[in-house]
Scaffold this active site. Structure first.
Site, PDB file in Angstrom:
ATOM      1  N   SER A  52       0.825  -1.207   0.000  1.00 58.94           N
ATOM      2  CA  SER A  52       0.000   0.000   0.000  1.00 58.94           C
ATOM      3  C   SER A  52       0.861   1.259   0.000  1.00 58.94           C
ATOM      4  CB  SER A  52      -0.969  -0.032   1.190  1.00 58.94           C
ATOM      5  OG  SER A  52      -1.921   0.989   1.089  1.00 58.94           O
TER       6      SER A  52
ATOM      7  N   HIS B 295      -7.579  -0.017  -1.602  1.00 60.45           N
ATOM      8  CA  HIS B 295      -7.415  -1.152  -2.511  1.00 60.45           C
ATOM      9  C   HIS B 295      -8.727  -1.752  -2.989  1.00 60.45           C
ATOM     10  CE1 HIS B 295      -3.423  -0.385  -1.442  1.00 60.45           C
ATOM     11  NE2 HIS B 295      -3.623  -0.711  -0.177  1.00 60.45           N
TER      12      HIS B 295
END
Length: 300
Positions: A86, A195
């Site tokens: 991330s 995400h």
């Protein structure tokens, strides 16, 4: 040994994580550059109260990852590959020599601001462990068929997954998985639904910002956790960084790919240790270390 530096994402942050960075001239310059560009002292980013804000969390993780990654290189520990989860992709790109640190600070600030503005409350991420993919995906599918906003965001291990969406629905998804008599769940310390398609618009705006940024060919090989493959072209890395907030992450597949490429040592940058455990399950016979939990002399 062939080694990878890994960089943790949101959820790994802890109070005062920027107050114990290595004592090194290059780290001092990194800290000063961050304060100059952001216009704040670092202790305003990593207090317990400050870290309730996703903007401060993402900036603190960027600074921490870059400081430690560059410090290790300065003392002779250099990565063959870099892999970030991330927000961890940004310090990974900086440490690899592809993304300028000043540009990274500005981009991460914009990234975090846009995520916070889009979902100021009521959303987050939830980890599920001890369940198979088919059971987690079935729970997500069932809720999506009912019009609920929940997504399978991270595939971190054979039996470890992360969902993103509305907290109310995330709780329902966890209960659905547990109804099969399997799985445990916990909400992550993340205040935005990363995400998944909920951040598609924000990721595309960030990609537009990236067009004014020049990336270099990296010194270490950059691995995309969204694609589970090595990216070599600067434009491909640029796209991966900009869009990763809206793309599903395949950490387990990324680790397996690196193992197949001969990686036998993984070093996780502070403040994380979770990625070390995940990598250890893949890297049989290899060495996996969380930098904050070892004496560096053991790996020099």
């Amino acid at each position: 040994m062939t080694q990878v530096f890994t960089f943790p994402g949101q959820g790994s942050q802890r109070a005062h994580m920027l107050q114990n960075l290595p004592d090194h001239p290059n780290v001092t310059l990194i800290k000063q550059q961050a304060e100059d560009i952001l216009g704040v002292k670092l202790n305003a980013l990593d207090s317990q109260e400050a870290l309730t804000d996703t903007v401060n969390v993402q900036l603190a993780l960027l600074i921490c990852g870059v400081a430690w990654g560059q410090y290790l290189q300065n003392v002779g520990i250099k990565p063959d590959y870099v892999l970030g989860l991330s927000i961890g992709a940004y310090p990974a790109a900086v440490v690899a020599g592809s993304l300028d640190f000043g540009d990274a600070l500005r981009l991460v600030k914009a990234r975090a601001d846009s995520m916070k503005s889009a979902y100021p409350s009521g959303y987050g991420m939830l980890a599920i462990t001890g369940a198979e993919f088919k059971h987690v995906q079935a729970a997500v599918n069932l809720l999506q068929e009912k019009g609920e906003k929940v997504y399978l965001a991270n595939l971190n291990g054979e039996y470890q997954f992360v969902l993103a969406g509305e907290k109310r629905v995330l709780k329902n998804a966890a209960e659905q998985v547990r109804s099969q008599g399997i799985g445990a769940s916990v909400f992550l310390d993340v205040t935005v639904p990363s995400h998944c398609p909920l951040l598609k618009e924000q990721s595309e705006k960030l990609l537009a910002m990236f067009q004014a940024i020049t990336l270099k060919t990296s010194n270490s090989l950059y691995v995309s956790a969204a694609k589970a493959r090595v990216l070599r072209k600067p434009d491909d890395i640029k796209e991966d960084l900009a869009l990763n907030m809206a793309h599903q992450l395949h950490w387990y597949d990324s680790c397996q790919m690196l193992a197949e490429r001969g990686v036998n040592k993984a070093l996780e940058m502070p403040p994380g240790s979770t990625l070390t455990g995940l990598f250890r399950k893949v890297l049989n016979g290899g060495e996996c270390y969380s930098i904050e939990n070892i004496n560096l002399k053991t790996i020099l």
